[in-house]
Design a protein around this motif. Structure first.
Motif, PDB file in Angstrom:
ATOM      1  N   ALA A  65     -11.386   2.450  11.985  1.00 12.57           N
ATOM      2  CA  ALA A  65     -12.827   2.506  11.703  1.00 12.57           C
ATOM      3  C   ALA A  65     -13.347   3.936  11.728  1.00 12.57           C
ATOM      4  O   ALA A  65     -14.556   4.160  11.724  1.00 12.57           O
ATOM      5  CB  ALA A  65     -13.582   1.645  12.713  1.00 12.57           C
ATOM      6  N   ASP A  66     -12.424   4.893  11.742  1.00 17.78           N
ATOM      7  CA  ASP A  66     -12.866   6.299  11.823  1.00 17.78           C
ATOM      8  C   ASP A  66     -13.794   6.629  10.639  1.00 17.78           C
ATOM      9  O   ASP A  66     -13.524   6.229   9.499  1.00 17.78           O
ATOM     10  CB  ASP A  66     -11.626   7.202  11.789  1.00 17.78           C
ATOM     11  N   ASN A  67     -14.872   7.272  10.939  1.00 14.26           N
ATOM     12  CA  ASN A  67     -15.921   7.577   9.940  1.00 14.26           C
ATOM     13  C   ASN A  67     -16.591   6.331   9.367  1.00 14.26           C
ATOM     14  O   ASN A  67     -17.273   6.387   8.355  1.00 14.26           O
ATOM     15  CB  ASN A  67     -15.383   8.430   8.781  1.00 14.26           C
ATOM     16  N   GLY A  68     -16.318   5.215   9.987  1.00 16.09           N
ATOM     17  CA  GLY A  68     -16.941   3.965   9.553  1.00 16.09           C
ATOM     18  C   GLY A  68     -17.590   3.280  10.741  1.00 16.09           C
ATOM     19  O   GLY A  68     -18.162   3.937  11.619  1.00 16.09           O
ATOM     20  N   THR A  69     -17.482   1.948  10.769  1.00 16.15           N
ATOM     21  CA  THR A  69     -18.149   1.165  11.806  1.00 16.15           C
ATOM     22  C   THR A  69     -17.149   0.217  12.450  1.00 16.15           C
ATOM     23  O   THR A  69     -16.369  -0.427  11.739  1.00 16.15           O
ATOM     24  CB  THR A  69     -19.289   0.328  11.178  1.00 16.15           C
ATOM     25  N   LEU A  70     -17.185   0.121  13.773  1.00 19.20           N
ATOM     26  CA  LEU A  70     -16.368  -0.890  14.451  1.00 19.20           C
ATOM     27  C   LEU A  70     -17.305  -1.950  15.025  1.00 19.20           C
ATOM     28  O   LEU A  70     -18.187  -1.636  15.835  1.00 19.20           O
ATOM     29  CB  LEU A  70     -15.533  -0.254  15.569  1.00 19.20           C
ATOM     30  N   PHE A  71     -17.108  -3.180  14.579  1.00 20.36           N
ATOM     31  CA  PHE A  71     -17.976  -4.279  15.004  1.00 20.36           C
ATOM     32  C   PHE A  71     -17.246  -5.108  16.057  1.00 20.36           C
ATOM     33  O   PHE A  71     -16.244  -5.760  15.769  1.00 20.36           O
ATOM     34  CB  PHE A  71     -18.338  -5.137  13.783  1.00 20.36           C
ATOM     35  N   LEU A  72     -17.730  -5.049  17.290  1.00 20.68           N
ATOM     36  CA  LEU A  72     -17.100  -5.804  18.390  1.00 20.68           C
ATOM     37  C   LEU A  72     -17.836  -7.135  18.532  1.00 20.68           C
ATOM     38  O   LEU A  72     -18.887  -7.215  19.176  1.00 20.68           O
ATOM     39  CB  LEU A  72     -17.207  -4.992  19.689  1.00 20.68           C
ATOM     40  N   ASP A  73     -17.281  -8.158  17.874  1.00 17.13           N
ATOM     41  CA  ASP A  73     -17.947  -9.459  17.889  1.00 17.13           C
ATOM     42  C   ASP A  73     -17.587 -10.203  19.174  1.00 17.13           C
ATOM     43  O   ASP A  73     -16.495 -10.007  19.715  1.00 17.13           O
ATOM     44  CB  ASP A  73     -17.475 -10.251  16.653  1.00 17.13           C
ATOM     45  N   GLU A  74     -18.488 -11.043  19.640  1.00 21.53           N
ATOM     46  CA  GLU A  74     -18.297 -11.802  20.895  1.00 21.53           C
ATOM     47  C   GLU A  74     -17.960 -10.854  22.040  1.00 21.53           C
ATOM     48  O   GLU A  74     -17.050 -11.107  22.825  1.00 21.53           O
ATOM     49  CB  GLU A  74     -17.176 -12.859  20.760  1.00 21.53           C
ATOM     50  N   ILE A  75     -18.703  -9.769  22.116  1.00 25.65           N
ATOM     51  CA  ILE A  75     -18.412  -8.743  23.132  1.00 25.65           C
ATOM     52  C   ILE A  75     -18.512  -9.318  24.543  1.00 25.65           C
ATOM     53  O   ILE A  75     -17.808  -8.883  25.459  1.00 25.65           O
ATOM     54  CB  ILE A  75     -19.366  -7.529  22.971  1.00 25.65           C
ATOM     55  N   GLY A  76     -19.350 -10.346  24.704  1.00 24.43           N
ATOM     56  CA  GLY A  76     -19.524 -10.960  26.024  1.00 24.43           C
ATOM     57  C   GLY A  76     -18.223 -11.513  26.583  1.00 24.43           C
ATOM     58  O   GLY A  76     -18.072 -11.717  27.788  1.00 24.43           O
ATOM     59  N   GLY A 135     -24.523   4.811   5.559  1.00 25.68           N
ATOM     60  CA  GLY A 135     -24.034   5.834   4.637  1.00 25.68           C
ATOM     61  C   GLY A 135     -22.659   6.359   5.042  1.00 25.68           C
ATOM     62  O   GLY A 135     -22.139   7.301   4.463  1.00 25.68           O
ATOM     63  N   ARG A 136     -22.043   5.728   6.044  1.00 26.79           N
ATOM     64  CA  ARG A 136     -20.711   6.178   6.480  1.00 26.79           C
ATOM     65  C   ARG A 136     -19.671   5.826   5.415  1.00 26.79           C
ATOM     66  O   ARG A 136     -19.710   4.732   4.863  1.00 26.79           O
ATOM     67  CB  ARG A 136     -20.349   5.501   7.802  1.00 26.79           C
ATOM     68  N   LYS A 137     -18.751   6.774   5.207  1.00 21.01           N
ATOM     69  CA  LYS A 137     -17.771   6.586   4.119  1.00 21.01           C
ATOM     70  C   LYS A 137     -16.588   5.718   4.568  1.00 21.01           C
ATOM     71  O   LYS A 137     -15.885   5.156   3.740  1.00 21.01           O
ATOM     72  CB  LYS A 137     -17.242   7.945   3.647  1.00 21.01           C
ATOM     73  N   GLY A 138     -16.381   5.641   5.895  1.00 19.81           N
ATOM     74  CA  GLY A 138     -15.225   4.880   6.392  1.00 19.81           C
ATOM     75  C   GLY A 138     -15.439   3.376   6.268  1.00 19.81           C
ATOM     76  O   GLY A 138     -16.430   2.914   5.696  1.00 19.81           O
ATOM     77  N   LYS A 139     -14.454   2.620   6.845  1.00 20.03           N
ATOM     78  CA  LYS A 139     -14.483   1.162   6.667  1.00 20.03           C
ATOM     79  C   LYS A 139     -15.368   0.469   7.703  1.00 20.03           C
ATOM     80  O   LYS A 139     -15.651   1.021   8.772  1.00 20.03           O
ATOM     81  CB  LYS A 139     -13.067   0.611   6.861  1.00 20.03           C
ATOM     82  N   PHE A 140     -15.727  -0.774   7.391  1.00 19.34           N
ATOM     83  CA  PHE A 140     -16.345  -1.672   8.371  1.00 19.34           C
ATOM     84  C   PHE A 140     -15.214  -2.509   8.938  1.00 19.34           C
ATOM     85  O   PHE A 140     -14.582  -3.289   8.231  1.00 19.34           O
ATOM     86  CB  PHE A 140     -17.381  -2.566   7.673  1.00 19.34           C
TER      87      PHE A 140
END
Ligand code: ATP
Ligand code: MG
Length: 465
Positions: free
Chosen positions: A221-232, A177-182
Motif C-alpha cells: 500500500a506504499d503511496n496508497g491506502t491501507l484499509f484495516l477492516d474489522e479493526i476491532g 489523489g494518492r498514486k499507490g494502491k488501495f
C-alpha cells in the motif's frame, strides 16, 4: 429552486404559491395544463405540482407530457380525496409522488423539501463506483471526506454491517489523489499467527511453511491506502506493533531487523463498539485514539429513510443494465413497506433484494411477488396476526350492539374493518395466500386487495427464498 404549480382552483394555487415563496422557492403559477406547458417552455423548472382535475388536458396527461419532454422534473400529482386508483396510475406513469386534497401545509412542504434534498444530493451520486448518496447526513460525510482525504490523518469509519463502510474507504482513497494502491485487509478473517506477516511481510524461511520473501500489505500500500477492516477484532498482541508502525511510518518484516520506510494512508473500520472492547482490555486505548483522529459515523439505513427510494431506483437502474431488463420501478404499496422496513442488513440487504427481484420479475413494476420481506417488524416470526373479532361470534342477528360504538359512522367503520379483515383472511387462507388468485376470485384488483390488507393489518405470511 423553481416550482411550477398547475391548478385551476385559484385559492389552492395561491395557497401553495404563498407557502413556497415563504420557503424561498421561485414559484410559477399556471391555471391549466396548456398554460403549464407554455410556462415549462419559458422557464427552467425543478419541480412541478400538478392537479389532476384540470379543464382541457387533465393532470395525468400533463404528467405524461412532462415526463416525455422534461424527464428530470419530478412531478407531484394532487388528487381528490379517495381517488387512489388515479394516484396509482400517476405513480405508474412516472409521478414522483401524489398528494390527496385536502392537505396540510406541513405535509406538502415536507414532501417538496424531501425532493429538493434528493435533487441536491444527487450530484454526489456521480461518484459512480463509490456509492449513491442522497441525504444531508451522507452529504456531510462526503464533504468531510473531500476535505480530510488530502491529508494523511487516519480515519476511523464506524457503522453497522452493510452500511457502506468499505465504499466510503474507497472514496477516501479516490479523493486522496494518492498514486499507490488501495489495499484492504479483514483483520477478523486471518488467523492470529498470520496477521503479522500479512501486514508487515516476512523474510524467506522466517516462519514454518514460509516459501520465499513475503511482501506485506503495508509495503503493497506504499503511496496508497491501507484499509484495516474489522479493526476491532485485531489481536491485542499485535496492536502495539501496529501503533508503532503508524507512529513511525516504518516497518520491519518478520525475521528481519532492517527498517523499511513506508508511506501508507491508514483507514480503519469496525461495526463493533471499540470503546466496549477497551473497557474489557481487548483493545488498546492509545491505538484507538491514534486511529480515531477523524471519525466517520455511517448511520444505518433505517435512519436514512429518505434515501431508500432513490437507492432502490439506482439499484434497479444498475441491475436493468446488468441483466438487460427494463423494470420501471415498484408498486407504490411495496415502496411504502420498503421505506418502513427495518433493513437490519442495511444497504447490502436492499441491494441484494433488488437484484433478486430484478432477476425474477417479469413485469415492468416490481411487486410483492418478486420482493418479499422476511419478518414484518410488527408481526413476530412473520406470523399473521389476527386480532379481529370473529364475524360469526356476535349476537343479535350477528351484532352485539351493546359493545359497539353508539355513533353510527364509527360503529359502521369498525364493523366494516372487521368484516374486511375476516373476509380477506378467509379467502387468502382458502387460496393458500396467493394474493393474485385471491384478488381475482373475490373481484378486486391486486392493488386494491393489498391496500385493504394493509388497512386492516394483514401482512402476507411469506418466507424469503
Ligand atoms: N451508498 C451506497 N450506494 C450504493 N451501494 C452501496 C452503498 N452503500 C453500500 N452499498 C453496497 O452495499 C454492499 C455493502 O457495502 P460495504 O461492503 O461497503 O458495507 P460495510 O459497511 O463495509 O459492511 P460490513 O460491515 O458487513 O463489512 C456493497 O455491495 C456496496 O456496494
Ligand atoms: Mg466491510
Amino acid at each position: 429552486m423553481k416550482l411550477l404549480i398547475v391548478d385551476d382552483e385559484e385559492s389552492v394555487n395561491f395557497a401553495i404559491s404563498e407557502l413556497f415563496i415563504q420557503e424561498g422557492y421561485e414559484v410559477i403559477s399556471a391555471y391549466s395544463a396548456e398554460e403549464g406547458i407554455i410556462k415549462l417552455e419559458q422557464n427552467q423548472c425543478d419541480i412541478a405540482i400538478v392537479d389532476y382535475n384540470l379543464p382541457g388536458i387533465n393532470g395525468i396527461d400533463l404528467l405524461t407530457i412532462i415526463k416525455k419532454n422534461y424527464s428530470s422534473i419530478p412531478v407531484i400529482l394532487i388528487t381528490a380525496f379517495g381517488s387512489e386508483s388515479v394516484a396509482i396510475e400517476a405513480i405508474k406513469k412516472g409521478a414522483y409522488d401524489y398528494i390527496s386534497k385536502p392537505f396540510e401545509n406541513t405535509m406538502i412542504r415536507n414532501r417538496i423539501n424531501n425532493i429538493r434534498e434528493s435533487l441536491t444530493h444527487k450530484v454526489k451520486s456521480e461518484t459512480g463506483d463509490f456509492g449513491y448518496y442522497f441525504s444531508p447526513v451522507m452529504s456531510a460525510i462526503i464533504n468531510k471526506i473531500e476535505t480530510v482525504s488530502k491529508t494523511d490523518i487516519p480515519i476511523l469509519i464506524t457503522g453497522e454491517s452493510g452500511t457502506g463502510k468499505e465504499l466510503i474507504a474507497k472514496l477516501c482513497h479516490h479523493h486522496s489523489g494518492r498514486k499507490g494502491k488501495f489495499i484492504s485487509i479483514n483483520c477478523s478473517a486471518i488467523p492470529e499467527g498470520l496477521i503479522e506477516s500479512e501486514l508487515f511481510g516476512a523474510e524467506k524461511g522466517s516462519y514454518t511453511g514460509s516459501q520465499g520473501l513475503k511482501i506485506g500489505l503495508f509495503e503493497q500500500a506504499d503511496n496508497g491506502t491501507l484499509f484495516l477492516d474489522e479493526i476491532g477484532e485485531m489481536p491485542i498482541g499485535l496492536q502495539a506493533k501496529l501503533l508503532r508502525v503508524i507512529q513511525e511510518n516504518e516497518i520491519m518484516r518478520v525475521g528481519s531487523a532492517h527498517v523499511i520506510k513506508i508511506n501508507a494512508r491508514i483507514l480503519a473500520a469496525t461495526n463493533i463498539n471499540i470503546e466496549d472492547r477497551i473497557k474489557n482490555n481487548n483493545f488498546r486505548e492509545d491505538l484507538y485514539y491514534r486511529l480515531n483522529v477523524v471519525h466517520l459515523k455511517v448511520p444505518p439505513l433505517r435512519q436514512r429513510k429518505t434515501e431508500i427510494k432513490h437507492l432502490a431506483m439506482s439499484f434497479i437502474n444498475d441491475f436493468n443494465n446488468k441483466y438487460h431488463k427494463n423494470i420501471k420501478g415498484f408498486d407504490p404499496e411495496l415502496l411504502d413497506d420498503m421505506i418502513n422496513y427495518q433493513w437490519k442488513g442495511n444497504i447490502r440487504e436492499l441491494k441484494n433484494k433488488i437484484e433478486h427481484a430484478v432477476i425474477i420479475c417479469n413485469n415492468e413494476w416490481i411487486g410483492y411477488e418478486s420482493l418479499v420481506f422476511e419478518e414484518p417488524a410488527d408481526t413476530p416470526n412473520g406470523k399473521v396476526e389476527n386480532h379481529a373479532v370473529p364475524f360469526n361470534s356476535t349476537q343479535d342477528n350477528g351484532f352485539d350492539f351493546a359493545t359497539i360504538p353508539e355513533m353510527y359512522t364509527e360503529a359502521k367503520k369498525q364493523f366494516s374493518d372487521i368484516f374486511d379483515k375476516n373476509f380477506i383472511l378467509y379467502h387468502l387462507n382458502k387460496n393458500e395466500w396467493n394474493v393474485k388468485m385471491t384478488a381475482d376470485k373475490i373481484g378486486l384488483s391486486r392493488q386494491d386487495l393489498y391496500k385493504k390488507m394493509k388497512k386492516v393489518g394483514i401482512k402476507k405470511n411469506v418466507e424469503y427464498s
